[in-house]
Design a protein around this motif. Sequence first.
Motif: not given
Length: 328
Positions: A74-79, A84-88, A105-112, A146-147
């Motif tokens: 729900d949080i990362l669903s594009p609106r 763009r949503c961000r994940v860490l 979630f290809p619309s989210a930016e993910v940083i590891g 970050f989301d």
Amino acid sequence: MRLNYPVIFPLNQLTYVGEDDSAFFCQIHGRRFNALSTRYMLPADEEEVRRSELQHKIIQFLFNGKNYVGPIADILSPREGQERCRVLDLGTGGGFWAIDLADEFPSAEVIGVDLAPIQPREVPANCTFELCDLDQFYLPYPSEHFDVIHARFMHTGIENYSRFLHEIARMLRPGGLVILIEPDTEPIADEKSASHFTRSGQPSGMRGWFTLWETYRKCLRDKGIDVNIPPELSNLVASTGAFNRIVSQEGNIPIGFWPKDPVALSIGQLAWMNYDIMLPAMKPLFLSAGMRDWEAKKLIEEAHQDLYYPLVRASSRLHIVHAIKKAK
């Protein structure tokens, strides 16, 4: 596909890892380690990448094929109209969780983020990996940026975990989700903990196994690590005052081939392989703590004997917490 990935250092210096990444590693007692932190004392080599993958598969089995708990979808669903949503992903290890989430979630930016560049160089376009010692007063990321923030199997590299949680709260936007997963370092046999056997005086049937983990916990304490963090995760998250809807779960992870349930058996087999790799990886820590080589070798061999030929049903306890950051 990205061939290089950015590296963040404590002073916010930015550089890139190229083909030669030797500067980010060092050798300690014959194993390759990260060069950023002397507190986290497990290797950073191919065997540890394999162990990271095994841990990832264990979590997927636990979560019924998913990579997460909580309302990530729900949080990362594009609106429409939303940036763009961000994940860490903190302590990303081999990067398996970050890559899977970026694919889902290809619309989210993910940083590891990790201490060493042991992740794949070719990853989804929306996934990057950065290097940073997370055991510091201030993490080099913006506030409310970050989301979703995810951290697992990493408390043994953090001296002040409460401070670490406050930094997570700072970096997370209001309404954002944090997911924390940490295993106990206290072994369990026949559903009883090591402390139970110490109190009762009953033999465990895995004396070598229990002795190794007691030694490991002492070494962690000597390096400033609070080994009691995992069972206190929920209380520590609540104590920040920044979160609500705190959900805490825990469960025993079987180790070995004794479970009858097919899913539990799969988890037990993966856990067995994880510890089979982890036991020799502890040797540099023991040697750095002043143990003689023959003592460390004997300690690990006796623990391996108990792992290979168990007289009791071994397990470990995993603690899982997710929570939502309070709105302002």
